[in-house]
Design a protein around this motif. Sequence first.
Motif, short mmCIF file in Angstrom:
data_model
loop_
_atom_site.label_atom_id
_atom_site.label_comp_id
_atom_site.label_asym_id
_atom_site.label_seq_id
_atom_site.Cartn_x
_atom_site.Cartn_y
_atom_site.Cartn_z
N ASP A 7 44.55 51.39 37.14
CA ASP A 7 43.14 51.63 36.79
C ASP A 7 42.30 51.36 38.03
O ASP A 7 41.87 50.24 38.30
N THR A 8 42.09 52.42 38.83
CA THR A 8 41.36 52.25 40.09
C THR A 8 39.91 51.84 39.85
O THR A 8 39.32 51.14 40.67
N GLY A 9 39.36 52.25 38.73
CA GLY A 9 38.00 51.83 38.40
C GLY A 9 37.91 50.32 38.22
O GLY A 9 36.97 49.68 38.69
N SER A 14 36.41 44.98 40.24
CA SER A 14 36.83 43.63 40.65
C SER A 14 36.46 43.36 42.10
O SER A 14 35.98 42.28 42.43
N GLN A 15 36.67 44.34 42.96
CA GLN A 15 36.31 44.18 44.37
C GLN A 15 34.81 43.97 44.51
O GLN A 15 34.37 43.12 45.29
N ALA A 16 34.02 44.71 43.76
CA ALA A 16 32.57 44.56 43.81
C ALA A 16 32.16 43.18 43.31
O ALA A 16 31.28 42.53 43.89
N THR A 17 32.81 42.72 42.24
CA THR A 17 32.50 41.40 41.70
C THR A 17 32.84 40.32 42.71
O THR A 17 32.04 39.42 42.97
#
Length: 51
Positions: A7-9, A14-17
Amino acid sequence: MVDLRVDTGAIRRSQATFSDIRDRLDAFDRVDDELAQALEERSAPGGGSAR
């Protein structure tokens, strides 16, 4: 068979968080350092404002 799709989204969210958390911690660190410096200057002999 095992489902290996990613799930790349979810990964991007997660990376943004984590990036947001890291930015907030960095900002807190800067404020903490500035506060510590201000307190040191204030407690130094002759430092601070005359009252």
